[in-house]
Design a protein around this motif. Structure first.
Motif, mmCIF file in Angstrom:
data_model
loop_
_atom_site.group_PDB
_atom_site.id
_atom_site.type_symbol
_atom_site.label_atom_id
_atom_site.label_comp_id
_atom_site.label_asym_id
_atom_site.label_seq_id
_atom_site.Cartn_x
_atom_site.Cartn_y
_atom_site.Cartn_z
ATOM 1 N N GLY A 1 39.959 33.900 37.171
ATOM 2 C CA GLY A 1 41.330 34.286 37.480
ATOM 3 C C GLY A 1 42.025 33.147 38.213
ATOM 4 N N LEU B 1 45.456 32.037 40.599
ATOM 5 C CA LEU B 1 46.572 32.479 41.445
ATOM 6 C C LEU B 1 47.470 31.272 41.735
ATOM 7 C CD1 LEU B 1 47.794 34.813 43.160
ATOM 8 C CD2 LEU B 1 46.361 34.028 45.049
ATOM 9 N N ILE C 1 41.823 29.031 42.002
ATOM 10 C CA ILE C 1 41.022 29.347 40.823
ATOM 11 C C ILE C 1 39.697 29.989 41.256
ATOM 12 C CG2 ILE C 1 39.925 28.366 38.746
ATOM 13 C CD1 ILE C 1 41.913 25.981 39.089
HETATM 14 C C1 BTN Z 1 43.539 36.990 39.672
HETATM 15 O O1 BTN Z 1 42.859 37.060 38.659
HETATM 16 O O2 BTN Z 1 44.167 37.976 40.087
HETATM 17 C C2 BTN Z 1 43.612 35.684 40.413
HETATM 18 C C3 BTN Z 1 42.387 35.416 41.197
HETATM 19 C C4 BTN Z 1 42.437 34.088 41.933
HETATM 20 C C5 BTN Z 1 41.253 33.908 42.830
HETATM 21 C C6 BTN Z 1 41.209 32.537 43.459
HETATM 22 S S1 BTN Z 1 39.683 32.207 44.264
HETATM 23 C C7 BTN Z 1 40.350 30.786 45.013
HETATM 24 C C8 BTN Z 1 41.764 31.120 45.420
HETATM 25 N N1 BTN Z 1 41.805 31.745 46.730
HETATM 26 C C9 BTN Z 1 42.252 32.989 46.668
HETATM 27 O O3 BTN Z 1 42.395 33.753 47.651
HETATM 28 N N2 BTN Z 1 42.511 33.336 45.413
HETATM 29 C C10 BTN Z 1 42.278 32.241 44.495
#
Ligand code: BTN
Length: 266
Positions: A126, A128, A145
């Motif tokens: 995922g 963000l 990521i």
């Molecule tokens: C999603 O699929 O909703 C997005 C997920 C993103 C996760 C990553 S892990 C590294 C970074 N730090 C976070 O708090 N979130 C992103």
């Protein structure tokens, strides 16, 4: 993983700053602090564990220690100057993950628009993306990521809103997290230079999950739309042909996307 092994794995990739954390709140927040402090270039924060990992639409993202990749990048100035292509930044990381897995593991990941990456229809990555503005002026672009590597990184079903998997389950063998990180970052820095090209848009579009299929989109305020997924426009908006034959564009960020068949199965 530690600071030393991280730095030595990522040598030669042109990163301006690399910081490893055994445990962090959210790596996106760390990098946002760096942006506020005036850091420049391509900067990277990696955490073995996140205690307050964030997903899109306010969801949690769980990163147990030793099992996943959780990292955030502060993108360099050049990406800000191509902010006419801001929509494309959403596809940057997911496309880099696809390229890396195709090249090095002979896998065929798909992108559930805008930026979830799927293997065999299950999410393992995922993204963000977060933009920081000062009035009208774009100050910083951050890409967070998360990649599920080992089975222990896959959240329990009760926390999922889409089926999930991890890289090791798809490959049927263990993989080295640092190796995957290097492979993804190498692809990503090559793509940053091509963000404005037609080839970028085509590469993103050609990896879309459910392309040519009927999908359901729902937005944050509860509207839903059913239609045929036609592809992307040059800004990275999703093109959907609705029942009345009109083509409608959707912006990333607000949308939940499902194949129609998924819903009928339930
Ligand atoms: C999603 O699929 O909703 C997005 C997920 C993103 C996760 C990553 S892990 C590294 C970074 N730090 C976070 O708090 N979130 C992103």
């Amino acid at each position: 993983m530690d600071q030393k092994s991280l730095e030595s794995s990522l040598q030669g990739l042109g990163l301006s700053k690399i910081v490893y954390f055994d445990s962090a709140g959210s790596t996106n927040d760390i990098v946002a602090d760096w942006a506020r402090a005036g850091e420049e270039g391509l900067c990277l924060a990696v955490a073995d564990e996140q205690r307050k990992g964030r997903g899109r639409s306010g969801r949690r993202w769980i990163t147990p220690p030793g099992s996943a990749l959780a990292f955030s990048l502060l993108l360099p100035e050049i990406s800000l100057s191509s902010s006419g292509h801001l929509g494309r930044v959403a596809g940057l990381a997911s496309l880099a993950v696809c390229h890396a897995l195709e090249k090095h593991y002979s896998l065929s990941p798909k992108i559930k628009w805008p930026n979830d990456v799927l293997l065999d229809g299950r999410k393992f990555c995922g993204v963000l993306p977060e933009a920081h503005w000062s009035g009208e002026s774009l100050q910083a672009l951050i890409l967070g990521i998360g990649i599920n590597i080992a089975p222990t990184s896959v959240p329990q079903k009760k926390y999922l809103n889409f089926p999930a998997t991890c890289l090791e389950d798809s490959l049927g063998k263990p993989v080295k997290r640092l190796r995957v990180l290097r492979q993804v970052l190498k692809e990503l820095s090559a793509l940053i230079d091509r963000l404005q090209s037609d080839a970028f848009a085509q590469a993103w579009e050609s990896r879309l999950a459910f392309l040519g299929q009927d999908v359901l989109l729902s937005d944050r305020v509860g509207n839903s739309f059913q239609g045929r997924l036609l592809g992307l426009n040059p800004e990275g908006q999703l093109r959907l042909r609705l029942a009345d034959n009109q083509t409608r564009l959707f912006q990333s960020g607000e949308i939940r996307l499902r194949p129609v068949i998924d819903r009928q199965d339930k």
